[in-house]
Design a protein around this motif. Structure first.
Motif, PDB file in Angstrom:
ATOM      1  N   ILE A 189       0.843  -1.342  -0.005  1.00  0.00           N
ATOM      2  CA  ILE A 189       0.009  -0.002  -0.059  1.00  0.00           C
ATOM      3  C   ILE A 189       0.971   1.437   0.122  1.00  0.00           C
ATOM      4  O   ILE A 189       0.350   2.173  -0.659  1.00  0.00           O
ATOM      5  CB  ILE A 189      -0.885  -0.165   1.384  1.00  0.00           C
ATOM      6  N   ILE A 190       2.050   1.232   0.894  1.00  0.00           N
ATOM      7  CA  ILE A 190       2.813   2.510   0.830  1.00  0.00           C
ATOM      8  C   ILE A 190       3.477   2.659  -0.378  1.00  0.00           C
ATOM      9  O   ILE A 190       3.574   3.652  -1.025  1.00  0.00           O
ATOM     10  CB  ILE A 190       3.842   2.341   2.202  1.00  0.00           C
ATOM     11  N   VAL A 191       4.085   1.451  -1.110  1.00  0.00           N
ATOM     12  CA  VAL A 191       4.868   1.595  -2.148  1.00  0.00           C
ATOM     13  C   VAL A 191       3.944   1.968  -3.417  1.00  0.00           C
ATOM     14  O   VAL A 191       4.272   2.894  -4.411  1.00  0.00           O
ATOM     15  CB  VAL A 191       5.641   0.279  -2.476  1.00  0.00           C
ATOM     16  N   GLY A 192       2.672   1.436  -3.417  1.00  0.00           N
ATOM     17  CA  GLY A 192       1.428   1.666  -4.381  1.00  0.00           C
ATOM     18  C   GLY A 192       1.258   3.149  -4.109  1.00  0.00           C
ATOM     19  O   GLY A 192       0.956   3.580  -5.327  1.00  0.00           O
ATOM     20  N   GLY A 193       0.923   3.530  -3.001  1.00  0.00           N
ATOM     21  CA  GLY A 193       0.660   4.940  -3.024  1.00  0.00           C
ATOM     22  C   GLY A 193       1.712   5.757  -3.572  1.00  0.00           C
ATOM     23  O   GLY A 193       1.349   6.981  -4.109  1.00  0.00           O
ATOM     24  N   LEU A 194       2.942   5.614  -3.133  1.00  0.00           N
ATOM     25  CA  LEU A 194       3.898   6.585  -3.623  1.00  0.00           C
ATOM     26  C   LEU A 194       4.160   6.534  -5.234  1.00  0.00           C
ATOM     27  O   LEU A 194       4.183   7.298  -5.835  1.00  0.00           O
ATOM     28  CB  LEU A 194       5.394   5.858  -2.784  1.00  0.00           C
ATOM     29  N   ALA A 195       3.838   5.110  -5.864  1.00  0.00           N
ATOM     30  CA  ALA A 195       4.118   5.079  -7.132  1.00  0.00           C
ATOM     31  C   ALA A 195       2.957   5.960  -7.925  1.00  0.00           C
ATOM     32  O   ALA A 195       3.145   6.505  -8.912  1.00  0.00           O
ATOM     33  CB  ALA A 195       4.000   3.331  -7.525  1.00  0.00           C
ATOM     34  N   GLY A 196       1.703   5.659  -7.356  1.00  0.00           N
ATOM     35  CA  GLY A 196       0.627   6.398  -7.770  1.00  0.00           C
ATOM     36  C   GLY A 196       0.765   7.870  -7.666  1.00  0.00           C
ATOM     37  O   GLY A 196       0.306   8.654  -8.729  1.00  0.00           O
ATOM     38  N   TRP A 197       1.099   8.417  -6.648  1.00  0.00           N
ATOM     39  CA  TRP A 197       1.569   9.739  -6.374  1.00  0.00           C
ATOM     40  C   TRP A 197       2.415  10.221  -7.349  1.00  0.00           C
ATOM     41  O   TRP A 197       2.607  11.352  -8.193  1.00  0.00           O
ATOM     42  CB  TRP A 197       1.902  10.048  -5.164  1.00  0.00           C
ATOM     43  N   ILE A 198       3.673   9.515  -7.487  1.00  0.00           N
ATOM     44  CA  ILE A 198       4.581   9.956  -8.586  1.00  0.00           C
ATOM     45  C   ILE A 198       4.133  10.023  -9.939  1.00  0.00           C
ATOM     46  O   ILE A 198       4.392  10.917 -10.659  1.00  0.00           O
ATOM     47  CB  ILE A 198       5.928   9.112  -8.512  1.00  0.00           C
ATOM     48  N   ALA A 199       3.354   8.827 -10.228  1.00  0.00           N
ATOM     49  CA  ALA A 199       2.724   8.846 -11.681  1.00  0.00           C
ATOM     50  C   ALA A 199       1.828   9.917 -11.916  1.00  0.00           C
ATOM     51  O   ALA A 199       1.812  10.663 -13.065  1.00  0.00           O
ATOM     52  CB  ALA A 199       2.082   7.519 -11.675  1.00  0.00           C
ATOM     53  N   MET A 224       1.995  12.829 -10.684  1.00  0.00           N
ATOM     54  CA  MET A 224       2.884  14.116 -10.974  1.00  0.00           C
ATOM     55  C   MET A 224       3.456  14.127 -12.284  1.00  0.00           C
ATOM     56  O   MET A 224       3.396  15.037 -13.122  1.00  0.00           O
ATOM     57  CB  MET A 224       4.018  14.212  -9.848  1.00  0.00           C
ATOM     58  N   LEU A 225       3.952  12.878 -12.885  1.00  0.00           N
ATOM     59  CA  LEU A 225       4.607  12.936 -14.181  1.00  0.00           C
ATOM     60  C   LEU A 225       3.504  13.093 -15.035  1.00  0.00           C
ATOM     61  O   LEU A 225       3.869  13.648 -16.190  1.00  0.00           O
ATOM     62  CB  LEU A 225       5.186  11.504 -14.325  1.00  0.00           C
ATOM     63  N   MET A 226       2.160  12.423 -15.143  1.00  0.00           N
ATOM     64  CA  MET A 226       1.240  12.587 -16.024  1.00  0.00           C
ATOM     65  C   MET A 226       0.347  14.039 -15.813  1.00  0.00           C
ATOM     66  O   MET A 226      -0.739  14.131 -16.661  1.00  0.00           O
ATOM     67  CB  MET A 226       0.492  11.359 -15.926  1.00  0.00           C
ATOM     68  N   LYS A 227       0.613  14.614 -14.695  1.00  0.00           N
ATOM     69  CA  LYS A 227      -0.106  15.781 -14.577  1.00  0.00           C
ATOM     70  C   LYS A 227      -1.553  15.636 -14.250  1.00  0.00           C
ATOM     71  O   LYS A 227      -2.381  16.193 -15.072  1.00  0.00           O
ATOM     72  CB  LYS A 227       0.271  16.843 -15.529  1.00  0.00           C
ATOM     73  N   ALA A 228      -1.855  14.609 -13.644  1.00  0.00           N
ATOM     74  CA  ALA A 228      -3.177  14.033 -13.386  1.00  0.00           C
ATOM     75  C   ALA A 228      -3.620  14.555 -12.039  1.00  0.00           C
ATOM     76  O   ALA A 228      -2.846  14.614 -10.964  1.00  0.00           O
ATOM     77  CB  ALA A 228      -3.319  12.651 -13.425  1.00  0.00           C
ATOM     78  N   ASP A 229      -4.645  15.171 -12.037  1.00  0.00           N
ATOM     79  CA  ASP A 229      -5.349  15.586 -10.762  1.00  0.00           C
ATOM     80  C   ASP A 229      -6.043  14.469  -9.835  1.00  0.00           C
ATOM     81  O   ASP A 229      -7.435  14.649 -10.211  1.00  0.00           O
ATOM     82  CB  ASP A 229      -6.044  16.902 -10.982  1.00  0.00           C
ATOM     83  N   THR A 230      -5.395  13.566  -9.217  1.00  0.00           N
ATOM     84  CA  THR A 230      -6.151  12.598  -8.706  1.00  0.00           C
ATOM     85  C   THR A 230      -6.108  12.563  -7.236  1.00  0.00           C
ATOM     86  O   THR A 230      -5.171  13.229  -6.747  1.00  0.00           O
ATOM     87  CB  THR A 230      -5.460  11.009  -9.185  1.00  0.00           C
ATOM     88  N   GLY A 231      -6.772  11.998  -6.617  1.00  0.00           N
ATOM     89  CA  GLY A 231      -7.073  12.039  -4.917  1.00  0.00           C
ATOM     90  C   GLY A 231      -5.918  10.991  -4.202  1.00  0.00           C
ATOM     91  O   GLY A 231      -5.592  10.101  -5.189  1.00  0.00           O
ATOM     92  N   LEU A 232      -5.919  11.207  -3.161  1.00  0.00           N
ATOM     93  CA  LEU A 232      -5.023  10.144  -2.278  1.00  0.00           C
ATOM     94  C   LEU A 232      -5.447   8.806  -2.642  1.00  0.00           C
ATOM     95  O   LEU A 232      -4.521   7.843  -2.881  1.00  0.00           O
ATOM     96  CB  LEU A 232      -5.050  10.533  -0.873  1.00  0.00           C
ATOM     97  N   PHE A 233      -6.404   8.251  -2.511  1.00  0.00           N
ATOM     98  CA  PHE A 233      -6.972   6.940  -2.577  1.00  0.00           C
ATOM     99  C   PHE A 233      -6.955   6.515  -3.988  1.00  0.00           C
ATOM    100  O   PHE A 233      -6.496   5.354  -4.210  1.00  0.00           O
ATOM    101  CB  PHE A 233      -8.477   6.890  -1.991  1.00  0.00           C
ATOM    102  N   LEU A 234      -7.141   7.501  -5.091  1.00  0.00           N
ATOM    103  CA  LEU A 234      -7.008   7.031  -6.403  1.00  0.00           C
ATOM    104  C   LEU A 234      -5.561   6.733  -6.769  1.00  0.00           C
ATOM    105  O   LEU A 234      -5.383   5.746  -7.304  1.00  0.00           O
ATOM    106  CB  LEU A 234      -7.705   8.027  -7.575  1.00  0.00           C
ATOM    107  N   ASN A 235      -4.684   7.420  -6.204  1.00  0.00           N
ATOM    108  CA  ASN A 235      -3.247   7.236  -6.296  1.00  0.00           C
ATOM    109  C   ASN A 235      -2.856   6.130  -5.739  1.00  0.00           C
ATOM    110  O   ASN A 235      -2.157   5.309  -6.425  1.00  0.00           O
ATOM    111  CB  ASN A 235      -2.530   8.518  -5.585  1.00  0.00           C
TER     112      ASN A 235
END
Length: 81
Positions: free
Chosen positions: A9-19, A21-32
């Motif tokens: 969950i931690i690695v997935g959250g970090l990966a989603g957050w970085i992605a 940012m890279l894709m300039k997507a406005d997603t929330g914490l849980f979607l990340n």
């Protein structure tokens, strides 16, 4: 043995957050978190079908999660538009 649920969950959250940012997507914490975990799972599955396996530690899994989440964000944008 895998990373464990909490580590995934931690690695997935970090990966989603970085992605996001890279894709300039406005997603929330849980979607990340969801995109990172699902992206890592999907990309690991696809890679295993061609005989490529990411090492079972958090750094390779983070890169796989980022790439997988970027692919999911890209696919979502294509379907949405």
């Amino acid at each position: 043995m895998g990373l464990g649920l909490l580590a995934s969950i931690i690695v997935g959250g970090l990966a989603g957050w970085i992605a996001s940012m890279l894709m300039k997507a406005d997603t929330g914490l849980f979607l990340n978190i969801g995109l990172g975990i699902l992206g890592a799972f999907v990309l690991n599955l696809l890679l295993s079908l061609i005989g490529v396996y990411a090492a079972n530690s958090w750094i390779p899994q983070l890169f796989v999660g980022i790439l997988g989440a970027c692919l999911l964000i890209w696919g979502y944008r294509k379907v949405k538009s």
